[in-house]
Design a protein around this motif. Sequence first.
Motif, PDB file in Angstrom:
ATOM      1  N   ALA A  93       0.800  -1.215  -0.027  1.00 52.22           N
ATOM      2  CA  ALA A  93      -0.037  -0.089  -0.090  1.00 52.22           C
ATOM      3  C   ALA A  93       1.018   1.157  -0.128  1.00 52.22           C
ATOM      4  O   ALA A  93       0.479   2.426  -0.672  1.00 52.22           O
ATOM      5  N   SER A  94       2.235   1.098   0.529  1.00 46.14           N
ATOM      6  CA  SER A  94       3.061   2.323   0.478  1.00 46.14           C
ATOM      7  C   SER A  94       3.471   3.086  -0.556  1.00 46.14           C
ATOM      8  O   SER A  94       3.560   4.170  -0.646  1.00 46.14           O
ATOM      9  N   TYR A  95       3.415   1.920  -1.617  1.00 41.95           N
ATOM     10  CA  TYR A  95       3.801   2.680  -2.949  1.00 41.95           C
ATOM     11  C   TYR A  95       3.024   2.471  -4.082  1.00 41.95           C
ATOM     12  O   TYR A  95       3.141   2.367  -5.392  1.00 41.95           O
ATOM     13  N   ARG A  96       1.790   2.111  -3.805  1.00 39.88           N
ATOM     14  CA  ARG A  96       0.724   2.077  -4.666  1.00 39.88           C
ATOM     15  C   ARG A  96       0.522   3.472  -5.345  1.00 39.88           C
ATOM     16  O   ARG A  96       0.318   4.258  -4.735  1.00 39.88           O
ATOM     17  N   GLY A  97       0.663   2.997  -6.833  1.00 40.03           N
ATOM     18  CA  GLY A  97       0.278   4.531  -7.350  1.00 40.03           C
ATOM     19  C   GLY A  97       1.689   4.906  -7.902  1.00 40.03           C
ATOM     20  O   GLY A  97       1.756   6.105  -8.760  1.00 40.03           O
ATOM     21  N   ALA A  98       2.623   4.595  -7.445  1.00 40.15           N
ATOM     22  CA  ALA A  98       4.069   4.991  -7.593  1.00 40.15           C
ATOM     23  C   ALA A  98       4.480   4.757  -9.141  1.00 40.15           C
ATOM     24  O   ALA A  98       4.241   3.536  -9.553  1.00 40.15           O
ATOM     25  N   PRO A  99       5.547   5.675  -9.597  1.00 43.46           N
ATOM     26  CA  PRO A  99       5.722   5.294 -11.016  1.00 43.46           C
ATOM     27  C   PRO A  99       6.681   3.930 -11.409  1.00 43.46           C
ATOM     28  O   PRO A  99       6.999   3.566 -12.280  1.00 43.46           O
ATOM     29  N   ILE A 100       7.448   3.879 -10.270  1.00 43.36           N
ATOM     30  CA  ILE A 100       8.357   2.689 -10.266  1.00 43.36           C
ATOM     31  C   ILE A 100       8.084   1.908  -8.876  1.00 43.36           C
ATOM     32  O   ILE A 100       7.423   2.365  -7.891  1.00 43.36           O
ATOM     33  N   MET A 101       8.671   0.473  -8.796  1.00 45.91           N
ATOM     34  CA  MET A 101       8.439  -0.326  -7.750  1.00 45.91           C
ATOM     35  C   MET A 101       9.805  -0.474  -6.805  1.00 45.91           C
ATOM     36  O   MET A 101       9.900  -0.375  -5.647  1.00 45.91           O
ATOM     37  N   ASP A 102      10.911  -0.717  -7.516  1.00 45.19           N
ATOM     38  CA  ASP A 102      12.244  -0.958  -6.992  1.00 45.19           C
ATOM     39  C   ASP A 102      12.652  -0.221  -5.916  1.00 45.19           C
ATOM     40  O   ASP A 102      12.826  -0.641  -4.860  1.00 45.19           O
ATOM     41  N   PHE A 103      12.648   1.143  -6.086  1.00 41.90           N
ATOM     42  CA  PHE A 103      13.137   1.949  -4.959  1.00 41.90           C
ATOM     43  C   PHE A 103      12.179   2.083  -3.864  1.00 41.90           C
ATOM     44  O   PHE A 103      12.640   1.938  -2.691  1.00 41.90           O
ATOM     45  N   PHE A 104      11.060   1.825  -3.875  1.00 42.18           N
ATOM     46  CA  PHE A 104      10.098   2.041  -2.835  1.00 42.18           C
ATOM     47  C   PHE A 104      10.284   0.718  -1.979  1.00 42.18           C
ATOM     48  O   PHE A 104      10.097   0.377  -0.702  1.00 42.18           O
ATOM     49  N   LEU A 105      10.121  -0.656  -2.698  1.00 41.81           N
ATOM     50  CA  LEU A 105      10.239  -1.749  -2.238  1.00 41.81           C
ATOM     51  C   LEU A 105      11.510  -1.854  -1.383  1.00 41.81           C
ATOM     52  O   LEU A 105      11.685  -2.465  -0.229  1.00 41.81           O
ATOM     53  N   GLN A 106      12.808  -1.461  -2.144  1.00 37.87           N
ATOM     54  CA  GLN A 106      14.074  -1.372  -1.303  1.00 37.87           C
ATOM     55  C   GLN A 106      13.982  -0.536  -0.362  1.00 37.87           C
ATOM     56  O   GLN A 106      14.488  -0.973   1.126  1.00 37.87           O
ATOM     57  N   SER A 107      13.364   0.513  -0.333  1.00 37.29           N
ATOM     58  CA  SER A 107      13.399   1.415   0.777  1.00 37.29           C
ATOM     59  C   SER A 107      12.459   0.630   2.006  1.00 37.29           C
ATOM     60  O   SER A 107      12.892   1.012   3.148  1.00 37.29           O
ATOM     61  N   TYR A 108      11.454   0.508   1.721  1.00 35.76           N
ATOM     62  CA  TYR A 108      10.575  -0.127   2.807  1.00 35.76           C
ATOM     63  C   TYR A 108      11.153  -1.337   3.539  1.00 35.76           C
ATOM     64  O   TYR A 108      11.252  -1.220   4.689  1.00 35.76           O
ATOM     65  N   MET A 109      11.749  -2.297   3.005  1.00 37.71           N
ATOM     66  CA  MET A 109      12.465  -3.123   3.502  1.00 37.71           C
ATOM     67  C   MET A 109      13.754  -2.637   4.457  1.00 37.71           C
ATOM     68  O   MET A 109      14.012  -3.172   5.473  1.00 37.71           O
ATOM     69  N   ALA A 110      14.611  -1.793   3.775  1.00 39.29           N
ATOM     70  CA  ALA A 110      15.794  -1.284   4.411  1.00 39.29           C
ATOM     71  C   ALA A 110      15.030  -0.811   5.708  1.00 39.29           C
ATOM     72  O   ALA A 110      15.878  -0.578   6.646  1.00 39.29           O
ATOM     73  N   LEU A 111      14.031  -0.008   5.715  1.00 38.35           N
ATOM     74  CA  LEU A 111      13.788   0.808   7.003  1.00 38.35           C
ATOM     75  C   LEU A 111      13.122  -0.120   7.822  1.00 38.35           C
ATOM     76  O   LEU A 111      13.102   0.028   9.143  1.00 38.35           O
ATOM     77  N   GLN A 112      12.745  -1.470   7.460  1.00 42.05           N
ATOM     78  CA  GLN A 112      12.273  -2.498   8.530  1.00 42.05           C
ATOM     79  C   GLN A 112      13.407  -3.186   9.371  1.00 42.05           C
ATOM     80  O   GLN A 112      13.185  -3.753  10.348  1.00 42.05           O
ATOM     81  N   GLY A 113      14.832  -3.209   8.732  1.00 44.52           N
ATOM     82  CA  GLY A 113      15.668  -3.789   9.713  1.00 44.52           C
ATOM     83  C   GLY A 113      16.776  -3.464   9.076  1.00 44.52           C
ATOM     84  O   GLY A 113      17.504  -2.279   8.390  1.00 44.52           O
ATOM     85  N   GLU A 114      18.071  -4.262   8.902  1.00 42.15           N
ATOM     86  CA  GLU A 114      19.315  -4.021   8.540  1.00 42.15           C
ATOM     87  C   GLU A 114      19.486  -4.659   7.187  1.00 42.15           C
ATOM     88  O   GLU A 114      18.981  -5.577   6.585  1.00 42.15           O
ATOM     89  N   THR A 115      20.421  -3.674   6.360  1.00 45.83           N
ATOM     90  CA  THR A 115      20.768  -4.172   4.890  1.00 45.83           C
ATOM     91  C   THR A 115      22.214  -4.613   4.914  1.00 45.83           C
ATOM     92  O   THR A 115      23.064  -4.270   5.433  1.00 45.83           O
ATOM     93  N   LEU A 116      22.228  -5.948   4.300  1.00 49.40           N
ATOM     94  CA  LEU A 116      23.411  -6.651   4.432  1.00 49.40           C
ATOM     95  C   LEU A 116      24.156  -6.748   2.832  1.00 49.40           C
ATOM     96  O   LEU A 116      23.228  -6.850   1.949  1.00 49.40           O
ATOM     97  N   TYR A 117      25.312  -6.681   2.551  1.00 49.61           N
ATOM     98  CA  TYR A 117      26.117  -6.330   1.383  1.00 49.61           C
ATOM     99  C   TYR A 117      27.285  -7.565   1.466  1.00 49.61           C
ATOM    100  O   TYR A 117      27.810  -7.802   2.432  1.00 49.61           O
ATOM    101  N   TYR A 118      27.507  -8.414   0.343  1.00 49.37           N
ATOM    102  CA  TYR A 118      28.681  -9.338   0.180  1.00 49.37           C
ATOM    103  C   TYR A 118      29.017  -8.860  -1.350  1.00 49.37           C
ATOM    104  O   TYR A 118      28.409  -8.474  -2.049  1.00 49.37           O
ATOM    105  N   GLU A 119      30.442  -9.160  -1.452  1.00 48.02           N
ATOM    106  CA  GLU A 119      31.156  -8.610  -2.140  1.00 48.02           C
ATOM    107  C   GLU A 119      31.241  -9.540  -3.665  1.00 48.02           C
ATOM    108  O   GLU A 119      31.631  -8.979  -4.754  1.00 48.02           O
ATOM    109  N   ASP A 120      30.612 -10.694  -3.821  1.00 47.71           N
ATOM    110  CA  ASP A 120      30.443 -11.326  -5.086  1.00 47.71           C
ATOM    111  C   ASP A 120      29.377 -10.735  -6.376  1.00 47.71           C
ATOM    112  O   ASP A 120      28.249 -10.886  -5.986  1.00 47.71           O
ATOM    113  N   ALA A 121      29.794 -10.441  -7.569  1.00 45.30           N
ATOM    114  CA  ALA A 121      28.998  -9.821  -8.417  1.00 45.30           C
ATOM    115  C   ALA A 121      28.357 -11.505  -9.052  1.00 45.30           C
ATOM    116  O   ALA A 121      28.771 -11.995  -9.790  1.00 45.30           O
ATOM    117  N   ALA A 122      27.233 -11.323  -8.529  1.00 51.34           N
ATOM    118  CA  ALA A 122      26.441 -12.766  -8.829  1.00 51.34           C
ATOM    119  C   ALA A 122      25.247 -12.834 -10.089  1.00 51.34           C
ATOM    120  O   ALA A 122      24.526 -13.419 -10.298  1.00 51.34           O
TER     121      ALA A 122
END
Length: 374
Positions: free
Chosen positions: A225-254
């Motif tokens: 519901a938070s990004y319903r009607g937005a012109p893109i989804m990826d940014f809002f989905l990533q942002s919502y989940m990043a606000l929920q907890g921690e974001t982990l990165y690992y180094e392998d280009a997969a």
Amino acid sequence: MLELSYARALATPLMDGTPQSGPLPVPPAPAEEAAIMAEWEGDLSAPRVSVMCFAFNHGDYIRMALDGFLMQRTRFPFEIVVHDDVSTDGTREIIEEYAARYPNIVRPILQEVNQYSQHIWPITFCMPVMRGDIIAYCEGDDYWIKPDKLARQVALFDAYPEATVCFHPALEFNEATGQHSLICRYADSVKKISAEAVIGLRGASIPSPAFSFRRVDATVDAMMASYRGAPIMDFFLQSYMALQGETLYYEDAACVYRRNAKGSWTSQQQESEAEQRYQRDMISAIDVFHANTRHMPHSVSLYIPLYHYFKQYVMAPASPMQRLANFRQGVAMLSHMDRSRLLRLVRQDVMTRLIGTRRRRVSSDRAVQERKSA
């Protein structure tokens, strides 16, 4: 563990990165279903991971996407939920072919009426049917190239229970130039990355085929519901989940992320008129998204992308009068976010530019005087 800051992320190439030599990796022909499932342990009807794939007229690419999913070697079961939005170029038939060959792994959602044109995101149909507690995202024109991608991301989620997002670098393949480069390589090892960096970089901080997130059932409806009607989804989905907890990165280009693929978002943004419409829509969408997430820590970071799109929208016209009109319209779009805070960002930006101009002028005048003295 050290957390990578917004400033550190800003210094990392997010597109047109480090050029890579040699051929672009492609996934191998997939094994038969029985061979893939023979490595799984536990309840085979309860996938640990759901691969979420959106396809629309990806006939030239979708086989590579599906092969990249099926090359995954894991001890846990996974499923592939692939959504086709009424493609007309053979994409649907290819998906049906894979679903017939891998009936216990590939689960198609085949629309009869295009949903995107009705402003309904494919995730709306995927989330209710996906069974995994980890969701790994990849659009049908991108693909994966490492067989341990899912295994590594699940291991990190298990090691860090507070993590809600996990991602890695990507090889960016530019369809226009035929070149590929390494993007989003922030560090040489596992790190956390701040929510401010994920949000401030407006979706570019995480290559979309590298993005995995932890399913939090209690927030799924609120998330969509938070990004319903937005012109893109990826940014809002990533942002919502990043606000929920921690974001982990690992180094392998997969994975491989295609830029300027046929019909892709990156190719559409090359049209000036579409870009300005996109900027206006993003201002409005961020305002609504903030209203839905303001209770979360770090939601104040949303003022970074808000100001970016506001500034782009104001400066787009050549006419000063039209710029003034866009300024007023941009401010008036805000129904939830603090207009005075936006105006403070404008003043701060103007002062920074004035100081920079003054310093350059003083430096230039000093150089002229030194030449005259010599």
